[in-house]
Enzyme design. Structure first.
Site, short mmCIF file in Angstrom:
data_model
loop_
_atom_site.label_atom_id
_atom_site.label_comp_id
_atom_site.label_asym_id
_atom_site.label_seq_id
_atom_site.Cartn_x
_atom_site.Cartn_y
_atom_site.Cartn_z
N LYS A 116 0.82 -1.21 0.00
CA LYS A 116 0.00 0.00 0.00
C LYS A 116 0.86 1.27 0.00
CE LYS A 116 -4.30 -1.65 2.12
NZ LYS A 116 -4.09 -3.08 2.06
N GLU A 200 -3.66 6.67 8.04
CA GLU A 200 -4.50 7.54 7.21
C GLU A 200 -5.63 8.15 8.03
OE1 GLU A 200 -4.10 5.58 2.76
OE2 GLU A 200 -5.92 5.18 3.93
N HIS A 235 -14.95 -5.39 7.71
CA HIS A 235 -14.19 -4.81 6.60
C HIS A 235 -14.19 -5.73 5.37
CE1 HIS A 235 -12.84 -1.60 9.20
NE2 HIS A 235 -12.33 -2.48 10.04
N ARG A 292 -5.83 -8.36 -9.80
CA ARG A 292 -6.47 -9.65 -10.11
C ARG A 292 -7.93 -9.41 -10.43
NH1 ARG A 292 -9.57 -9.97 -5.60
NH2 ARG A 292 -8.66 -9.26 -3.61
#
Length: 664
Positions: A116, A200, A235, A292
């Site tokens: 990330k 974040e 999540h 993917r």
């Protein structure tokens, strides 16, 4: 085009790839573990190669064995599906080194988007908007705390190598930052072998919207519009739709273009998905790129009429994209519901066991079921507990919601817990119907979506009794045995009078039936009801109460009866059913495994003093890490398992003595 491909995956995605390959005249090779020896993907493929024991680490994650299977069978290419090795750069490189085509992006693209933090640096250079935060590599806890303080709480700690909802913690304030950081790093290390994190700003009421992109080896790029994946639990996505509803068109177009820019920045080839976290006003921030095919790709196929697996195969073979951007259009609206073996009423914990009854909705051009499961299959602890994906299409969103509701009503599963009733309530929920979407929708609609045990009407209780009555009489008619020999818990009062005893939610129901020429008289709790009933087949009964006649689906087992009605299921057990109970003295101070799994951490030792809510142990099964927390202040007197041990649901994990004033 390829003559033969190997699918390095299992379950519904392996079946999905095989279906397209057969359409194109391509031979297929399946791989399988011990647990999957009789799985549907093995039966559907032209060839199948055994690759190891049931745990994925000993089979589906064994790169050398999969490469050898491809070499042995002469497969020219490997489709990785999703999960397992689909985003593994080492696997893609191993394919390349063995002159086998990897049906996915180049190794460099996987590496660029795999972390990330790295991907966000690249995206920033490409002009893709990012969520405010720290995306660097400095991992000192005090430094990360300073960055979180600077961003402002709440913040999200996210594993740099994470995905699938794992390695993510919401931090509400600075005081809890270090404990959340330690927990996140531990999960990231166990799941991804990399405990680097990024920080974040937490977007309040965010929507999760993703854009499907495709690139080829000739420098062409297109997007397939977007999917809204905001409805999530733990999540992880539960229900997806395309296109994203109630979003300004200019904001959507900006997202689509940003996704193309992201793909172009890493010279992407094949199918990829660029995911965005989106403010309620439509402002979008890049979250990650999945290199993917996505689980939810069917909704995109339904609104565009394109087969994305076919596109993957053609692009991997070196062909240009089948269509350019101006040739792609949105037609109608599609929804996908993920049907899981799980217990929504118990924190969505996975359910394991055998599926004793399975009926899929009738499929047509508006209703599609993608699955690798049939009746009689086992859901084990080794893999994801998904049973099937139910996808519907209609001309507009309102019609698609109705279509999904009807399809869920026809989807019946028995033998283990499942989320069908929950999904049906979800599509009927006012927030979802109004497209009032954010990733917290399930929590804020919890009272509606996760009600206490459904109340039972008199008609439903009597219907269950009627099913039992008719099934037993049917059995008697075919065996010519007296009723008391086939079911000793029935009492024969007269030649036409019967008593059926059932249990529903710890309530014993005594239903008296009298058979007459004009039908059946049933009595429950002094209420007398007249009805007519007949079995249409082994899973359907037709019942008429007064002037209302309807067909009711059911399943009968040795343990009891399950009724399926209007998307909900009602389970009745026989009075003779015994429930295993453990003496209170053996359980009151023991913490019990809530599900079968593998112990991933043991954080305490004997004689340790702990505080209420301290994490004592963690276990993992089917992509879920569950924390065993102290229910009160106490002293650990015994920890029965160690890291790596397998446990069953109900096993005693830790003995914890409550803290008393007399304890030193």
């Amino acid at each position: 085009m390829f003559e033969k491909i190997l699918i390095a995956n299992r379950g519904e995605i392996a079946c999905r790839v095989i279906r397209t390959a057969k359409k194109l005249g391509i031979s297929t090779v399946a791989v399988y573990s011990d647990a999957d020896a009789n799985a549907q993907h093995v039966k559907l493929a032209d060839e199948a190669i055994y690759i190891g024991a049931s745990p994925a680490s000993q089979s589906y994650l064994q790169i050398d064995r999969i490469i050898e299977a491809a070499r042995l069978t002469g497969a020219q290419a490997i489709h990785p599906g999703y999960g397992f090795l689909s985003e593994n750069d080492q696997f893609a490189r191993a394919c390349q080194q063995n002159q086998i085509v990897f049906i996915g992006p180049p190794v460099d693209a996987i590496l660029a988007m795999g972390l990330k933090a790295t991907s966000k640096v690249l995206m920033e250079k490409a002009g893709v908007p990012l969520t405010p935060g720290y995306h660097g590599t400095h991992q000192d806890p005090d430094f990360l705390k300073q960055q979180a303080d600077k961003i402002g709480y709440p913040v999200l700690i996210k594993a740099s190598a994470g995905g699938g909802g794992k390695g993510m913690r919401l931090v509400e304030d600075g005081e809890s930052f270090f404990s959340h950081l330690a927990s996140c790093k531990s999960e990231a290390r166990a799941s991804f072998g990399n405990d680097d994190v990024l920080i974040e700003r937490y977007v309040i009421q965010p929507r999760h919207i993703e854009v499907q992109v495709f690139g080829d080896m000739h420098g062409n790029y297109v997007h397939f519009f977007e999917r809204d994946c905001s409805v999530q639990r733990r999540h992880q996505k539960v229900l997806e739709e395309a296109p994203a509803p109630h979003m300004p068109e200019d904001k959507l177009e900006a997202m689509r273009q940003a996704a193309i820019n992201a793909a172009r920045a890493v010279n992407y080839v094949g199918a990829g998905t660029v995911e965005f976290i989106v403010e309620q006003n439509g402002t979008a921030y890049f979250m990650e790129m999945n290199t993917r095919l996505q689980v939810e790709h069917p909704v995109t196929e339904m609104i565009t009429g394109e087969d994305l697996v076919e596109w993957q195969l053609r692009v991997a073979f070196g062909e240009p994209l089948p269509k350019q951007q101006h040739e792609l259009r949105i037609n109608g609206h599609a929804l996908e519901a993920r049907v899981y073996a799980e217990q929504p009423e118990n924190g969505f914990l996975p359910a394991i066991g055998q599926i004793t009854y399975l009926k899929y909705p009738q499929q047509n051009d508006r209703v599609r079921v993608d699955s690798g499961i049939i009746e009689g299959d086992e859901i084990s602890t080794f893999y994801d507990p998904m049973i099937a994906k139910l996808i519907v299409w209609a001309e507009n969103r309102d019609a698609a919601l109705i279509q999904m509701h009807h399809a869920l009503e026809q989807f019946h599963v028995d033998g283990l817990g499942n989320n069908i009733a929950f999904l049906d309530r979800l599509v009927c929920c006012q927030s979802f119907k109004n497209a009032d979407l954010d990733t917290n929708l399930i929590q804020r609609e919890e009272n509606f979506l996760l009600p206490s045990k459904a109340s039972l009407t008199t008609e439903q209780a009597i219907s269950a009794g009627v099913v039992e009555l008719l099934c037993r009489l049917e059995k008697i008619q075919h065996t010519h045995s007296p009723v008391w020999s086939t079911h000793p818990f029935w009492r024969l009062n007269q030649s036409s009078s019967y008593l059926v005893s059932l249990i529903y939610s710890d309530q014993t129901l005594q239903i008296h039936f009298n058979l007459h020429a004009d039908g059946i008289w049933a009595t429950l709790n002094h209420e007398k009801v007249h009805l007519q009933a007949k079995l249409l087949d082994q899973h359907t009964v037709q019942i008429k109460f007064a002037n209302q006649k309807f067909n009711l689906s059911f399943n009968q087992t040795e343990q009891g009866i399950t009724l399926f009605q209007k998307g909900q299921s009602y389970k009745f057990s026989y009075v003779e059913t015994k429930f295993n109970q453990t003496d209170d003295e053996n359980t009151e101070n023991n913490l019990i495994a809530p599900m079968p799994g593998v112990i991933t951490q043991v954080l305490v030792n004997s004689k340790d003093m702990v505080k209420k809510n301290d994490v004592l142990m963690t276990l993992e099964a089917m992509k879920i890490e569950y924390s065993i927390r102290a229910p009160y202040d106490g002293i650990v007197t015994n920890a029965y398992y160690q890291h790596g041990d397998q446990v069953k649901s109900g096993d005693k994990l830790i003995e914890l003595q409550p803290m008393t004033e007399n304890v030193a």
